[in-house]
Design a protein around this motif. Structure first.
Motif, short mmCIF file in Angstrom:
data_model
loop_
_atom_site.label_atom_id
_atom_site.label_comp_id
_atom_site.label_asym_id
_atom_site.label_seq_id
_atom_site.Cartn_x
_atom_site.Cartn_y
_atom_site.Cartn_z
N ILE A 177 0.86 -1.18 0.00
CA ILE A 177 0.00 0.00 0.00
C ILE A 177 0.90 1.24 0.00
N SER A 178 0.68 2.12 -0.94
CA SER A 178 1.51 3.31 -1.09
C SER A 178 1.40 4.23 0.13
N ALA A 179 2.50 4.86 0.47
CA ALA A 179 2.52 5.85 1.55
C ALA A 179 1.82 7.14 1.14
N LYS A 180 1.37 7.21 -0.10
CA LYS A 180 0.55 8.35 -0.53
C LYS A 180 -0.82 8.30 0.12
N VAL A 181 -1.22 7.11 0.55
CA VAL A 181 -2.54 6.89 1.12
C VAL A 181 -2.44 6.92 2.65
N ALA A 200 8.37 6.58 17.37
CA ALA A 200 8.06 5.90 16.11
C ALA A 200 9.31 5.93 15.24
N LEU A 201 9.77 4.77 14.87
CA LEU A 201 10.96 4.65 14.03
C LEU A 201 10.56 4.42 12.58
N VAL A 202 11.21 5.10 11.69
CA VAL A 202 11.05 4.84 10.26
C VAL A 202 12.44 4.85 9.64
N THR A 203 12.64 4.06 8.61
CA THR A 203 13.95 4.08 7.96
C THR A 203 14.10 5.33 7.10
N LYS A 204 13.00 5.77 6.51
CA LYS A 204 12.98 7.00 5.72
C LYS A 204 11.63 7.66 5.95
N LEU A 205 11.61 8.97 6.07
CA LEU A 205 10.35 9.65 6.37
C LEU A 205 9.29 9.41 5.30
N HIS A 214 8.52 6.80 3.99
CA HIS A 214 7.86 5.51 4.19
C HIS A 214 6.63 5.63 5.08
N ILE A 215 6.57 6.70 5.88
CA ILE A 215 5.38 6.90 6.70
C ILE A 215 4.36 7.78 5.97
N SER A 216 4.85 8.69 5.13
CA SER A 216 3.96 9.51 4.32
C SER A 216 4.73 10.14 3.18
N ARG A 217 4.14 10.14 2.01
CA ARG A 217 4.74 10.80 0.86
C ARG A 217 4.28 12.24 0.75
N SER A 218 3.32 12.61 1.56
CA SER A 218 2.77 13.97 1.55
C SER A 218 3.37 14.77 2.70
N LEU A 219 3.95 15.91 2.39
CA LEU A 219 4.52 16.76 3.43
C LEU A 219 3.43 17.22 4.41
N ILE A 220 2.28 17.53 3.89
CA ILE A 220 1.17 17.96 4.75
C ILE A 220 0.78 16.84 5.72
#
Length: 104
Positions: free
Chosen positions: A34-38, A59-64, A66-72
Protein backbone atom coordinates in the motif's frame (compact mmCIF):
# COMPACT_ATOMS: atom_id res chain seq x y z
CA UNK A 1 22.51 -8.83 -10.87
CA UNK A 2 21.29 -5.85 -8.83
CA UNK A 3 20.28 -6.44 -5.22
CA UNK A 4 17.12 -4.76 -3.92
CA UNK A 5 18.34 -2.93 -0.79
CA UNK A 6 15.18 -1.09 0.18
CA UNK A 7 12.86 -4.07 0.54
CA UNK A 8 10.37 -4.31 3.38
CA UNK A 9 12.40 -7.17 4.87
CA UNK A 10 15.61 -5.09 4.84
CA UNK A 11 13.83 -2.11 6.41
CA UNK A 12 12.47 -4.39 9.16
CA UNK A 13 16.00 -5.65 9.86
CA UNK A 14 17.29 -2.06 10.14
CA UNK A 15 14.50 -1.15 12.55
CA UNK A 16 15.01 -4.30 14.64
CA UNK A 17 18.76 -3.63 14.90
CA UNK A 18 18.17 0.02 15.84
CA UNK A 19 15.61 -0.93 18.48
CA UNK A 20 17.92 -3.58 19.94
CA UNK A 21 20.86 -1.16 20.05
CA UNK A 22 18.75 1.47 21.84
CA UNK A 23 16.84 -0.97 24.09
CA UNK A 24 13.46 -0.12 22.59
CA UNK A 25 10.41 -2.38 22.70
CA UNK A 26 9.58 -2.72 19.00
CA UNK A 27 6.08 -3.11 17.56
CA UNK A 28 6.04 -3.20 13.77
CA UNK A 29 3.40 -1.40 11.73
CA UNK A 30 3.58 -2.34 8.08
CA UNK A 31 1.37 -1.85 5.10
CA UNK A 32 2.94 -4.08 2.50
CA UNK A 33 1.85 -3.20 -0.98
CA UNK A 34 0.00 0.00 0.00
CA UNK A 35 1.51 3.31 -1.09
CA UNK A 36 2.52 5.85 1.55
CA UNK A 37 0.55 8.35 -0.53
CA UNK A 38 -2.54 6.89 1.12
CA UNK A 39 -3.21 7.79 4.76
CA UNK A 40 -6.07 5.34 5.11
CA UNK A 41 -3.70 2.40 5.56
CA UNK A 42 -4.69 -0.13 8.24
CA UNK A 43 -1.39 -0.14 10.14
CA UNK A 44 -0.92 3.63 9.87
CA UNK A 45 -4.36 4.05 11.41
CA UNK A 46 -3.40 1.51 14.11
CA UNK A 47 -0.20 3.51 14.80
CA UNK A 48 -2.20 6.75 15.09
CA UNK A 49 -4.67 5.07 17.46
CA UNK A 50 -1.81 3.70 19.59
CA UNK A 51 -0.17 7.15 19.73
CA UNK A 52 -3.47 8.71 20.83
CA UNK A 53 -3.88 5.99 23.47
CA UNK A 54 -0.42 6.74 24.86
CA UNK A 55 1.08 3.37 23.90
CA UNK A 56 3.89 4.79 21.72
CA UNK A 57 6.96 6.65 22.97
CA UNK A 58 8.91 6.67 19.72
CA UNK A 59 8.06 5.90 16.11
CA UNK A 60 10.96 4.65 14.03
CA UNK A 61 11.05 4.84 10.26
CA UNK A 62 13.95 4.08 7.96
CA UNK A 63 12.98 7.00 5.72
CA UNK A 64 10.35 9.65 6.37
CA UNK A 65 8.67 9.04 3.02
CA UNK A 66 7.86 5.51 4.19
CA UNK A 67 5.38 6.90 6.70
CA UNK A 68 3.96 9.51 4.32
CA UNK A 69 4.74 10.80 0.86
CA UNK A 70 2.77 13.97 1.55
CA UNK A 71 4.52 16.76 3.43
CA UNK A 72 1.17 17.96 4.75
CA UNK A 73 0.28 14.49 6.08
CA UNK A 74 3.76 14.11 7.60
CA UNK A 75 3.41 17.45 9.38
CA UNK A 76 -0.02 16.38 10.68
CA UNK A 77 1.53 13.20 12.09
CA UNK A 78 4.35 15.18 13.69
CA UNK A 79 1.79 17.55 15.24
CA UNK A 80 -0.10 14.55 16.63
CA UNK A 81 3.13 13.17 18.13
CA UNK A 82 3.93 16.55 19.69
CA UNK A 83 0.43 17.01 21.10
CA UNK A 84 0.38 13.52 22.60
CA UNK A 85 3.88 14.00 24.00
CA UNK A 86 2.85 17.24 25.67
CA UNK A 87 -0.14 15.47 27.25
CA UNK A 88 2.07 12.71 28.62
CA UNK A 89 5.80 12.81 29.33
CA UNK A 90 6.98 14.68 26.25
CA UNK A 91 8.93 11.77 24.81
CA UNK A 92 6.95 11.16 21.62
CA UNK A 93 8.89 11.82 18.46
CA UNK A 94 9.66 10.38 15.09
CA UNK A 95 13.14 9.12 14.39
CA UNK A 96 14.52 7.80 11.16
CA UNK A 97 16.65 4.76 11.88
CA UNK A 98 18.91 5.66 8.98
CA UNK A 99 20.42 8.51 10.97
CA UNK A 100 17.98 11.31 10.23
CA UNK A 101 15.67 12.33 12.98
CA UNK A 102 13.02 14.76 14.01
CA UNK A 103 12.76 15.15 17.74
CA UNK A 104 11.54 17.82 20.18
Amino acid sequence: MQVERDTLQNRMQVLEAYAAAHVLDLHLYRNKGISAKVTDRPDLQRLIADVRAGHIRCALVTKLHHISRSLIDLLELMRLFEEQGAKNDGTRYMRAAGGYGIAP
